[in-house]
Scaffold this motif. Structure first.
Motif, mmCIF file in Angstrom:
data_model
loop_
_atom_site.group_PDB
_atom_site.id
_atom_site.type_symbol
_atom_site.label_atom_id
_atom_site.label_comp_id
_atom_site.label_asym_id
_atom_site.label_seq_id
_atom_site.Cartn_x
_atom_site.Cartn_y
_atom_site.Cartn_z
ATOM 1 N N ALA A 1 0.863 -1.182 0.000
ATOM 2 C CA ALA A 1 0.000 0.000 0.000
ATOM 3 C C ALA A 1 0.902 1.235 0.000
ATOM 4 O O ALA A 1 2.047 1.175 0.452
ATOM 5 N N GLN A 2 0.393 2.331 -0.493
ATOM 6 C CA GLN A 2 1.187 3.573 -0.465
ATOM 7 C C GLN A 2 1.345 4.069 0.971
ATOM 8 O O GLN A 2 0.522 3.761 1.837
ATOM 9 N N ILE A 3 2.412 4.820 1.188
ATOM 10 C CA ILE A 3 2.692 5.291 2.555
ATOM 11 C C ILE A 3 1.949 6.607 2.823
ATOM 12 O O ILE A 3 1.941 7.514 1.974
ATOM 13 N N HIS A 4 1.320 6.691 3.986
ATOM 14 C CA HIS A 4 0.587 7.902 4.362
ATOM 15 C C HIS A 4 1.566 8.979 4.829
ATOM 16 O O HIS A 4 2.620 8.664 5.401
ATOM 17 N N ARG A 5 1.186 10.232 4.564
ATOM 18 C CA ARG A 5 2.046 11.368 4.919
ATOM 19 C C ARG A 5 2.430 11.355 6.396
ATOM 20 O O ARG A 5 3.577 11.642 6.761
ATOM 21 N N ALA A 6 1.504 10.984 7.259
ATOM 22 C CA ALA A 6 1.793 10.997 8.708
ATOM 23 C C ALA A 6 2.911 10.007 9.040
ATOM 24 O O ALA A 6 3.742 10.277 9.919
ATOM 25 N N ALA A 7 2.924 8.878 8.335
ATOM 26 C CA ALA A 7 3.955 7.861 8.591
ATOM 27 C C ALA A 7 5.325 8.378 8.140
ATOM 28 O O ALA A 7 6.331 8.249 8.847
ATOM 29 N N LEU A 8 5.308 8.979 6.953
ATOM 30 C CA LEU A 8 6.551 9.534 6.407
ATOM 31 C C LEU A 8 7.084 10.647 7.321
ATOM 32 O O LEU A 8 8.275 10.686 7.666
ATOM 33 N N ASP A 9 6.188 11.529 7.739
ATOM 34 C CA ASP A 9 6.584 12.638 8.621
ATOM 35 C C ASP A 9 7.145 12.107 9.939
ATOM 36 O O ASP A 9 8.115 12.648 10.476
ATOM 37 N N ALA A 10 6.518 11.042 10.449
ATOM 38 C CA ALA A 10 6.975 10.492 11.733
ATOM 39 C C ALA A 10 8.385 9.909 11.596
ATOM 40 O O ALA A 10 9.208 10.043 12.506
ATOM 41 N N VAL A 11 8.659 9.276 10.452
ATOM 42 C CA VAL A 11 10.000 8.713 10.229
ATOM 43 C C VAL A 11 11.021 9.851 10.165
ATOM 44 O O VAL A 11 12.058 9.826 10.844
#
Ligand code: PLP
Length: 407
Positions: free
Chosen positions: A30-40
């Motif tokens: 699945a594509q990665i959600h912005r919140a997940a990317l931001d958290a990383v």
């Protein structure tokens, strides 16, 4: 912001940057959600340090964020406690962990049931265990519609069944497993139940306690989080009785030149530096998922699934794999695999790719299932919450073109 497909799509950086892309391969990733990317990014730029080792403030901040990620995963699964959450590199690693650690408590002649519908990740580790330890491995068959045929379940279990390890949802047909029937039968002989939730998690939070199972495995990249991280949930008492799988830093109580003793779970099963930023990113994806209206999302996913199945029915000779009856969307997650006579799925996918349609063709790491359904390969469209009617229309038009070009 409401949960319409367009609003949801806008929250996924890759999809937002590629409006022309019809992404229909979320069952693979699945594509990665912005919140997940931001958290990383936030973790790597403000808290990056190893966990469970340092005593300085940066390391303590990393520890805290990592343990909070465990709590998010526990809430997502309705686990009894965060201590039941083991972070792993992914579903495959979680399943291998159980096959090794729980597997090492089994004796020759004990039986493990899998199903013919398993992804290879929940099939091969059990074959390897059988070859190592002499357990009996019995596959639950599937019916013509790809659903598990549970009519002979008690007979297959016999009286030495110790574990039933099955998928919650097929990655090829989308068929949901009748978990309640399996759990009821397993309890009668004292067997544990492991669910491979890899395909279920992108369709909403799960409830491992309501399902009354013992182990649950999934990957972060299939539920809008980063790659390289997954979860094994296990009941506290089941985890406590298992020896470690991998040895190394972080999983011990004490090491002497002669012998070692083990830390309590979950650390016992997290040897070495864990995927820290990835776990924190995954937690952000799960936290976000827990804010959504899943009744509305599932209705929309079902409607798209129905639209696709009706469109496919108009293609001469096309064979739909999986549940066939009128209300098939209740029986399956929005994963639709099909076979068009004389057209190879790889060729179909290539023509579709030229039209910005991303789909997967092949055996989908489920060769026993495809063999049981009499197919060598198939084309799979998998629908997620960011898909809309335009994606399905584009796919149906793309298939018309593929049939013309490949005829
Ligand atoms: N189980 C199922 C049902 C899957 O669909 C997949 C991946 O497609 C896996 C397990 C393995 O997941 P991963 O490759 O993320 O470990």
């Amino acid at each position: 912001m409401s949960d319409t497909a367009a609003n949801l799509r806008a929250q996924f950086p890759l999809l937002a940057a590629a409006p022309e892309l019809h992404y229909l391969d979320s069952a693979a990733t699945a594509q990665i959600h912005r919140a997940a990317l931001d958290a990383v990014v936030s973790h790597e730029t403000t808290r990056r340090a190893n966990v469970m080792r340092g005593t300085y403030r940066l390391a303590e901040a990393a520890d805290l964020a990592y343990e909070q990620a465990r709590q998010s995963a526990a809430r997502f699964l309705n686990a009894g406690s965060a201590g039941e959450i083991v972070f792993t590199p992914g579903a495959t690693a979680s399943l291998n962990l159980v096959a090794h650690a729980f597997g090492s408590t089994l004796k020759a002649g004990d039986r493990v049931l899998v199903s013919v519908a398993e992804h290879h990740s929940n099939f091969v580790p059990w074959q390897m265990l059988r070859d190592r330890c002499g357990i009996e491995l019995a596959p639950i068959p599937v019916g013509a519609d790809g659903r598990l045929d549970l009519t002979r379940l008690s007979e297959l279990m016999g009286d030495r069944c110790r574990l039933v390890a099955v998928t919650q949802c097929s990655n090829v047909t989308g068929a949901w497993t009748d978990v309640a029937t399996i759990v009821a039968a397993a309890r009668k002989v004292g067997a544990k139940v492991l669910l491979d939730g890899a395909q279920a998690v992108q369709h909403g939070p799960q409830d491992v306690r309501a399902m009354d199972i013992d182990f649950y495995a999934f990957s972060g990249h299939k539920c809008f989080g980063p790659g390289g991280v997954g979860v094994l949930w296990g009941r506290a008492e089941a985890l406590a009785r298992m020896p470690p799988f991998l040895g190394g830093g972080g999983m011990i109580a004490e090491v002497t030149p002669e012998a070692s003793t083990w830390a309590a779970p979950p650390q016992r099963f997290e040897a070495g530096t864990p995927p820290i930023a990835q776990a924190i990113g995954l937690a952000a994806a799960l936290d976000w998922m827990m804010t959504l209206d899943w009744t509305a999302i599932r209705e929309r996913e079902d409607a798209l699934c129905q639209q696709l199945i009706e469109g496919l029915a108009r293609i001469p000779g096309l064979r739909l794999l999986g549940p066939q009856h009128a209300h098939h969307c209740e029986a399956r997650a929005p994963i639709v695999s099909f076979d068009i006579p004389d057209l190879h799925p790889h060729d179909i996918c290539q023509v579709l790719d030229a039209q910005n349609l991303a789909l997967r063709g092949g055996h989908h790491c489920a060769q026993p299932l495809l063999a049981a359904l009499g197919a060598e390969a198939c084309t799979r469209a998998s629908i997620a919450l960011y898909n809309g009617e335009a994606d399905i229309e584009a796919l149906l038009a793309g298939l018309d073109r593929a049939r013309r070009e490949l005829a």
